[in-house]
Design a protein around this motif. Structure first.
Motif, PDB file in Angstrom:
ATOM      1  N   PHE A 131       4.250  -2.606   8.715  1.00  0.00           N
ATOM      2  CA  PHE A 131       5.416  -2.397   7.833  1.00  0.00           C
ATOM      3  C   PHE A 131       6.580  -3.251   7.518  1.00  0.00           C
ATOM      4  CE2 PHE A 131       8.166  -0.051  11.483  1.00  0.00           C
ATOM      5  CZ  PHE A 131       6.650   0.662  11.722  1.00  0.00           C
ATOM      6  N   HIS A 132       7.121  -3.413   6.802  1.00  0.00           N
ATOM      7  CA  HIS A 132       8.249  -4.246   6.451  1.00  0.00           C
ATOM      8  C   HIS A 132      10.164  -3.739   5.422  1.00  0.00           C
ATOM      9  CE1 HIS A 132      10.003  -7.683   9.195  1.00  0.00           C
ATOM     10  NE2 HIS A 132       9.260  -8.281   9.674  1.00  0.00           N
ATOM     11  N   PHE A 133      10.297  -5.038   5.884  1.00  0.00           N
ATOM     12  CA  PHE A 133      11.684  -4.566   5.027  1.00  0.00           C
ATOM     13  C   PHE A 133      11.101  -5.711   3.123  1.00  0.00           C
ATOM     14  CE2 PHE A 133      14.135  -2.144   7.405  1.00  0.00           C
ATOM     15  CZ  PHE A 133      14.042  -3.107   8.677  1.00  0.00           C
TER      16      PHE A 133
ATOM     17  N   PHE B  65      11.220  -0.819   1.897  1.00  0.00           N
ATOM     18  CA  PHE B  65      10.406  -0.655   3.184  1.00  0.00           C
ATOM     19  C   PHE B  65       9.139  -0.708   2.225  1.00  0.00           C
ATOM     20  CE2 PHE B  65      10.329  -0.196   7.577  1.00  0.00           C
ATOM     21  CZ  PHE B  65       9.182   1.159   7.682  1.00  0.00           C
ATOM     22  N   ALA B  66       7.605  -0.861   2.982  1.00  0.00           N
ATOM     23  CA  ALA B  66       7.121  -1.135   2.530  1.00  0.00           C
ATOM     24  C   ALA B  66       5.955  -1.559   3.590  1.00  0.00           C
ATOM     25  CB  ALA B  66       6.673  -2.101   2.002  1.00  0.00           C
ATOM     26  N   PHE B  67       4.633  -0.243   3.503  1.00  0.00           N
ATOM     27  CA  PHE B  67       3.473  -1.023   4.309  1.00  0.00           C
ATOM     28  C   PHE B  67       3.123  -1.731   3.718  1.00  0.00           C
ATOM     29  CE2 PHE B  67       4.041   2.506   7.108  1.00  0.00           C
ATOM     30  CZ  PHE B  67       2.897   3.450   6.834  1.00  0.00           C
TER      31      PHE B  67
ATOM     32  N   MET C   1      11.148  -2.491  13.024  1.00  0.00           N
ATOM     33  CA  MET C   1      11.346  -2.481  11.603  1.00  0.00           C
ATOM     34  C   MET C   1      12.041  -1.634  11.208  1.00  0.00           C
ATOM     35  SD  MET C   1      10.036  -5.969  12.486  1.00  0.00           S
ATOM     36  CE  MET C   1       8.051  -4.814  12.290  1.00  0.00           C
TER      37      MET C   1
ATOM     38  N   VAL D 257       3.232   0.709  -5.489  1.00  0.00           N
ATOM     39  CA  VAL D 257       1.549   0.221  -4.988  1.00  0.00           C
ATOM     40  C   VAL D 257       0.417  -0.653  -5.707  1.00  0.00           C
ATOM     41  CG1 VAL D 257      -0.537   1.550  -4.205  1.00  0.00           C
ATOM     42  CG2 VAL D 257       1.669   2.909  -3.590  1.00  0.00           C
TER      43      VAL D 257
ATOM     44  N   SER E 169       4.315   8.040  -1.450  1.00  0.00           N
ATOM     45  CA  SER E 169       4.163   6.508  -2.178  1.00  0.00           C
ATOM     46  C   SER E 169       2.309   6.520  -2.067  1.00  0.00           C
ATOM     47  CB  SER E 169       4.974   5.876  -1.744  1.00  0.00           C
ATOM     48  OG  SER E 169       4.426   5.077  -1.264  1.00  0.00           O
ATOM     49  N   THR E 170       2.024   6.717  -0.611  1.00  0.00           N
ATOM     50  CA  THR E 170       0.802   5.782  -0.857  1.00  0.00           C
ATOM     51  C   THR E 170      -0.504   7.001  -1.733  1.00  0.00           C
ATOM     52  OG1 THR E 170      -0.264   7.173   0.676  1.00  0.00           O
ATOM     53  CG2 THR E 170       0.928   4.801   1.347  1.00  0.00           C
TER      54      THR E 170
ATOM     55  N   TYR F  76      12.745   7.280  -2.389  1.00  0.00           N
ATOM     56  CA  TYR F  76      11.839   7.992  -3.225  1.00  0.00           C
ATOM     57  C   TYR F  76      10.483   7.693  -2.793  1.00  0.00           C
ATOM     58  CZ  TYR F  76      10.412   8.755  -7.668  1.00  0.00           C
ATOM     59  OH  TYR F  76       9.351   9.736  -8.600  1.00  0.00           O
TER      60      TYR F  76
ATOM     61  N   THR G 115       0.242  -1.029  -0.079  1.00  0.00           N
ATOM     62  CA  THR G 115       0.425   0.459   0.260  1.00  0.00           C
ATOM     63  C   THR G 115       0.892   1.284  -0.289  1.00  0.00           C
ATOM     64  OG1 THR G 115      -0.147  -0.060   2.119  1.00  0.00           O
ATOM     65  CG2 THR G 115      -2.076  -1.305   1.313  1.00  0.00           C
ATOM     66  N   GLY G 116       2.408   1.420   0.323  1.00  0.00           N
ATOM     67  CA  GLY G 116       3.498   2.355   0.165  1.00  0.00           C
ATOM     68  C   GLY G 116       4.051   1.884  -0.017  1.00  0.00           C
ATOM     69  N   VAL G 117       5.367   2.265  -0.507  1.00  0.00           N
ATOM     70  CA  VAL G 117       7.045   1.245  -0.951  1.00  0.00           C
ATOM     71  C   VAL G 117       7.942   3.154  -0.962  1.00  0.00           C
ATOM     72  CG1 VAL G 117       6.159   1.372  -3.541  1.00  0.00           C
ATOM     73  CG2 VAL G 117       7.495  -0.731  -1.736  1.00  0.00           C
ATOM     74  N   THR G 118       8.912   2.191  -0.302  1.00  0.00           N
ATOM     75  CA  THR G 118      10.021   3.686  -1.128  1.00  0.00           C
ATOM     76  C   THR G 118      11.811   2.089  -1.376  1.00  0.00           C
ATOM     77  OG1 THR G 118      11.390   5.399  -0.226  1.00  0.00           O
ATOM     78  CG2 THR G 118      10.560   4.019   1.450  1.00  0.00           C
TER      79      THR G 118
ATOM     80  N   GLY H  71       0.770   2.218  10.783  1.00  0.00           N
ATOM     81  CA  GLY H  71      -0.330   2.185   9.546  1.00  0.00           C
ATOM     82  C   GLY H  71      -1.472   1.252   9.121  1.00  0.00           C
TER      83      GLY H  71
ATOM     84  N   ALA I  32      -5.882   0.019  -3.016  1.00  0.00           N
ATOM     85  CA  ALA I  32      -4.854   0.162  -2.724  1.00  0.00           C
ATOM     86  C   ALA I  32      -4.335  -0.681  -0.875  1.00  0.00           C
ATOM     87  CB  ALA I  32      -3.398   1.302  -2.384  1.00  0.00           C
TER      88      ALA I  32
ATOM     89  N   THR J 183      -5.594  -3.365   9.145  1.00  0.00           N
ATOM     90  CA  THR J 183      -4.710  -2.093   8.744  1.00  0.00           C
ATOM     91  C   THR J 183      -2.942  -2.429   8.388  1.00  0.00           C
ATOM     92  OG1 THR J 183      -3.411  -3.312  10.907  1.00  0.00           O
ATOM     93  CG2 THR J 183      -4.994  -1.338  11.424  1.00  0.00           C
ATOM     94  N   ASN J 184      -2.425  -2.006   7.672  1.00  0.00           N
ATOM     95  CA  ASN J 184      -0.799  -1.892   7.635  1.00  0.00           C
ATOM     96  C   ASN J 184       0.422  -2.342   8.589  1.00  0.00           C
ATOM     97  OD1 ASN J 184      -1.794  -1.162   4.737  1.00  0.00           O
ATOM     98  ND2 ASN J 184      -1.872   0.410   5.473  1.00  0.00           N
TER      99      ASN J 184
ATOM    100  N   ARG K  45      -0.260  -4.261   3.567  1.00  0.00           N
ATOM    101  CA  ARG K  45      -1.796  -5.009   3.855  1.00  0.00           C
ATOM    102  C   ARG K  45      -2.602  -6.669   3.840  1.00  0.00           C
ATOM    103  NH1 ARG K  45      -7.245  -2.890   3.843  1.00  0.00           N
ATOM    104  NH2 ARG K  45      -6.429  -0.931   3.750  1.00  0.00           N
TER     105      ARG K  45
ATOM    106  N   VAL L 133       7.377   6.225   2.734  1.00  0.00           N
ATOM    107  CA  VAL L 133       6.084   5.623   2.324  1.00  0.00           C
ATOM    108  C   VAL L 133       4.587   6.279   1.974  1.00  0.00           C
ATOM    109  CG1 VAL L 133       4.988   3.327   3.507  1.00  0.00           C
ATOM    110  CG2 VAL L 133       7.533   3.301   3.589  1.00  0.00           C
TER     111      VAL L 133
END
Lengths: 172, 388, 349
Positions: free
Chosen positions: A126-128, A113-115, B135, A139, B148-149, B198, A89-92, B246, A172, A123-124, A117, B145
């Motif tokens: 987050f993790h690597f 690194f991302a959110f 994390m 996304v 990005s959403t 990014y 749902t979100g990422v970088t 989150g 998303a 809920t989201n 779901r 992040v």
């Protein structure tokens, strides 16, 4: 409120040419209680399952788990299995160094690194992500967890997530 | 219960570091300026409300250490400590104390001297020790992040976000207190700046600043004697989101706490066309994408319209609704003071004291927002007319 | 001040390092709402109270955000003693903008190192390096106080012994064994002249009060008639035996309340070290050995930050049980730099 009596008067205050700095390290050590949800969550994780706490009123499934659904202010009534796959749902891709709060060492960059779901979760987490090319991340992409070779019932049992396919194009 | 107004403000010249002053001296600069602006002495202040994130300088319970700095000896003192929102939480606290009839003149102040502590280490402890810290990727990872959403939801482009960065640092050139003043900054400069995570590049992010801010609040009857044009506190609201980073399904494009606050404020003040009805907005934007997302949530533009909004020219200094004429958080961010600076800047606009960045001579309604914690929101509406 | 206490709840006070803050706090909030006869849906305003350095978490209110009803509600954290949070909660109600406000204080003294934690509040340029902590400052204060003559360590030992006897009778207090003045005098020296049993055990806990404006007071309100606070200068800038700040806080609260300590049949006055009570009571116009703190007080075991709100809660419970007027007091800061006092009553002013 002020105590003391005047001493000898200083008629001229002289400051040093260079500013004076005082270096200090404040070391604070804590032992954080993890609480009762943690025991259940980590036991499930050791077996390769993600579980969240469930709100009987709104039917949400919460990760991280919690005793109360804050939206309804109702006690969660049990556990629901979710995932293990999920959607970004979100990422970088992080390129700036950051001191890992657990190890005290700089994390190696770059890292994804991302959110996420997890399927069925409300809920989201987050993790690597093990992908560090940002053009390959987006996304909506589908992911699955990478579990550690040996699981001990700690959050480190999940090393991160990896892509399993292109974006779903769904919500998303 | 008396109405309450801001009758004076003061700030330091916010800076990347301040080796020339220690913490009490730095805070005192802002306090002295606010008292002078309000035309009051320490003796005339009834109570002090103070806000700061102590752990960022490795301090604790520092309101007691600093009691003499803000003249709290012999007086009531209340300390607030709510994260990024601390400045607005402190101002709201002072407002409620005055409105309750407890005090007539309240000094509100806050600071952060981030160069002198490990603020990143302290900010890390904002994460839940069990569930989040293992994390975490730091504030920048999180912001990236979130951005990005929002980019995925709104279709906003890097160039549009970069325009926000340009607007902020150019506006800052008209604010003698601002930290990051870049008169020649262009969109190309922003896009060429180092990618931190990014889509967040160096120039998309707020700086870490060292600085302090103070305001003096006074009740009806007293305020009019102290300021020719007090900035009346017409409406106040605050809201939180859930517990973890989150939890919010659409954390930026549908910022639940901001939506809740917006509804309460707009209802109370009869705001149906914010671009027309507000003369200026000082919103707490930690990064460029956030500013546009917040404008959407504040209904300055339709959902998904943040990109078109910055393209339209409306939020620029000469536009219909200047957003962050001070340069905003993107130009100045001493965390313990940042949200209070939003309140002070909005008050300066209403009072006609914003100098080179005064958006127009007659500012009648200004919005100030605070943001922090886990997508928490505070907001105040200040007006030139005393609320009835 | 037209504010009533509608709901009261307290946790037991004991070290429970296995519990995260949310699990310490949630049962107390739940109980306070039930006691007030309201649900979380009725609330829009919350004042929390905690100190980041004790919880080991910046913005320590985040740890309890959801269980105190923070979602979409207006909540702010006062970082200081619980009576200051009570004062803010009361102001939110007295301002007319909220009919109801929840005030919730928590502290986990047991999860960190108290020496490092209290060292953090000393001057960073010239004091912290001495390794000084709040116990050392309290010892310096006790030493200065005893040097004035009149009252001494034996008096403090009596205060401690009396408090322990009352604590034993209070199911919430931590101390479960009463001790005598002789036991105090024989207990190990912690930092002369302070002995172990002069002090307060380390505990964790939470207290919640639901405050209401005159439109929503229910049928057995306890009226918060007045509340005030005064701050002294930092500890090295003042006479450590001075209790001017307590007199100032009492004067402010008393003026709003139309009451003095002499009018109160219940006095709950917090002291982390027994000698402090000998200093505090005369500042309130009472005899240093006056029989106060029916709960056992802070000395019975109650964490800092929570302690002032716990005094108000204990006082409020006694008013419900028939007392007429009560005083709640707690200091905060190194050597008790700041004091807050509240007056509660069965009767509205």
């Amino acid at each position: 409120m002020r105590g003391g009596r005047g001493g000898q008067r200083v008629t001229e205050l002289r400051f040093p040419d260079e500013p004076v700095f005082v270096d200090q390290t404040l070391t604070l050590e804590y032992t954080y209680g993890a609480g009762k949800e943690a025991a259940h969550y980590l036991a499930a994780l050791k077996e390769g399952r993600f579980e969240g706490t469930h709100c009987p009123r709104c039917d949400r499934a919460y990760l991280p788990p919690r005793p109360v659904c804050g939206i309804c202010y109702v006690e969660c009534d049990g556990w629901v299995e979710v995932g293990p796959e999920g959607t970004i749902t979100g990422v970088t891709v992080v390129e700036v160094p950051f001191v890992d709060p657990i190890t005290g060492k700089q994390r190696e960059v770059p890292y994804g690194f991302a959110f996420i779901r997890l399927d069925g979760a409300s809920t989201n987490i987050f993790h690597f992500m093990n992908e560090t090319d940002r053009t390959k991340l987006g996304v909506g992409m589908r992911v699955r967890p990478r579990f550690a070779a040996e699981r001990t019932g700690s959050l480190a049992d999940v090393e991160g997530f990896e892509l399993i396919g292109p974006a779903t194009g769904g919500e998303a | 219960m008396p109405e309450v107004a801001i009758v004076g403000t003061g700030q330091t010249k916010h800076a990347p570091k301040r080796p020339d002053v220690n913490i009490p001296e730095m805070l005192r600069e802002a306090v002295d300026r606010a008292l002078s602006d309000a035309g009051v002495t320490f003796a005339e202040i009834d109570a002090v409300c103070f806000g700061n994130m102590d752990l960022f300088e490795g301090l604790a319970q520092n309101e007691h250490w600093l009691a003499s700095t803000f003249g709290a000896e012999g007086k009531p003192l209340v300390k607030f400590n709510t994260g990024g929102t601390v400045g607005t939480s402190t101002a709201m606290g002072a407002y409620y104390f005055a409105k309750a009839g407890l005090y007539e003149r309240v000094l509100v102040c806050g600071f952060q001297k981030q160069a002198e502590g490990n603020s990143q280490g302290a900010i890390t402890t904002v994460g839940d020790p069990i569930w989040e810290r293992p994390m975490m990727a730091g504030a920048i990872g999180n912001h990236a992040v979130m951005a990005s959403t929002y980019a995925a939801d709104s279709g906003i482009t890097e160039e549009q976000a970069a325009k926000v960065a340009v607007k902020a640092r150019r506006n800052a050139c008209l604010n003698s207190n601002a930290h990051l003043q870049l008169p020649d900054i262009t969109v190309e400069d922003v896009l060429a700046s180092k990618t931190l995570a990014y889509p967040i590049r160096m120039l998309d992010m707020c700086p870490t600043s060292n600085g302090a801010c103070a305001v003096v609040m006074a009740v009806d009857g007293v305020a009019q004697k102290l300021a020719a044009r007090p900035a009346w506190v017409a409406a106040v609201a605050g809201a939180h989101d859930q517990t973890f980073q989150g939890d919010s399904p659409k954390r930026m494009s549908e910022m639940r706490s901001l939506i809740q606050v917006r509804k309460k404020l707009y209802d109370k003040m009869g705001i149906t066309d914010p671009v027309k009805q507000f003369d200026v907005a000082e919103i707490y934007e930690p990064q460029t994408y956030a500013e546009l997302a917040m404008c959407e949530n504040l209904l300055f533009c339709p959902p998904g319209g943040g990109g078109a909004f910055i393209d339209s020219g409306i939020p620029y200094m000469d536009g219909e609704l200047p957003v962050n004429p001070s340069g905003g958080v993107l130009s100045t961010n001493p965390i313990g003071a940042t949200a209070l600076i939003r309140v002070a800047e909005a008050a300066m606009q209403v009072m006609g004291r914003a100098g080179d960045h005064q958006v127009k001579p007659d500012v009648r309604m200004a919005l100030a927002t605070g943001y922090g914690g886990n997508a928490w929101t505070d907001a105040m509406i200040l007006t030139s007319e005393r609320p009835s | 001040m037209d504010v009533a206490i509608l709901g009261i709840a307290m946790s037991d006070f004991a070290p429970r390092p296995e519990l995260p803050p949310s699990e310490v706090v949630y049962p107390v909030v739940k109980a306070a709402l039930a006691d007030a006869g309201i649900s979380m849906d009725d609330l829009e305003s919350i004042v929390s109270c905690s100190q980041d350095i004790y919880d080991g978490r910046t913005i320590s209110s985040m740890g309890v955000n959801e269980v105190i009803g923070g979602y979409l509600r207006s909540e702010s954290k006062v970082a200081g003693d619980g009576l200051l949070a009570l004062m803010y909660g009361a102001a939110r109600v007295a301002s007319g903008e909220y009919d109801l406000t929840l005030v919730i204080a928590h502290c986990l003294e047991s999860i960190g190192n108290p020496h490092a934690v209290t060292n953090g509040s000393f001057d960073p340029y010239v004091q912290r390096q001495l390794g000084i902590d709040s116990t050392v400052a309290a010892a310096l204060q006790a030493s200065a106080f005893y040097a004035r003559g009149g009252l001494g360590p034996d008096d403090a030992a009596e205060v401690s012994a009396r408090a322990s006897a009352k604590a034993v009778a209070n199911p919430r207090a931590f101390r479960s064994k009463a001790h005598t003045a002789a036991d105090v005098a024989a207990s190990p020296v912690v930092c002369g002249p302070l002995r172990e049993l002069d002090g307060t055990p380390i505990t964790d806990g939470a207290v919640a009060l639901v405050l209401a404006g005159p439109n929503r007071t229910g049928d057995r309100p306890v009226w918060l008639r007045g509340i005030g606070t005064t701050t002294d200068t930092f500890w090295t800038d003042r006479d450590l035996t001075s209790v001017d700040a307590l007199r100032g806080a009492d004067a402010r609260a008393s003026k709003l309340a139309g009451l003095t300590a002499a009018d109160c049949d219940v006095v709950e006055s917090a002291s982390r070290w027994a000698h402090e009570q000998l200093m505090h009571l005369p500042a309130l116009g009472l005899d240093p050995h006056a029989d106060v703190n029916p709960s056992g007080g802070q000395l019975g075991g109650c964490p800092v930050t929570v302690v002032g709100l716990a005094r108000a809660a204990e006082a409020a419970l006694l008013i419900r049980e028939g007392a007429t007027n009560a005083l709640a007091h707690a200091p905060s800061g190194i050597a008790n730099q700041q004091h807050a006092v509240a007056y509660l009553s069965k009767e509205r002013r």
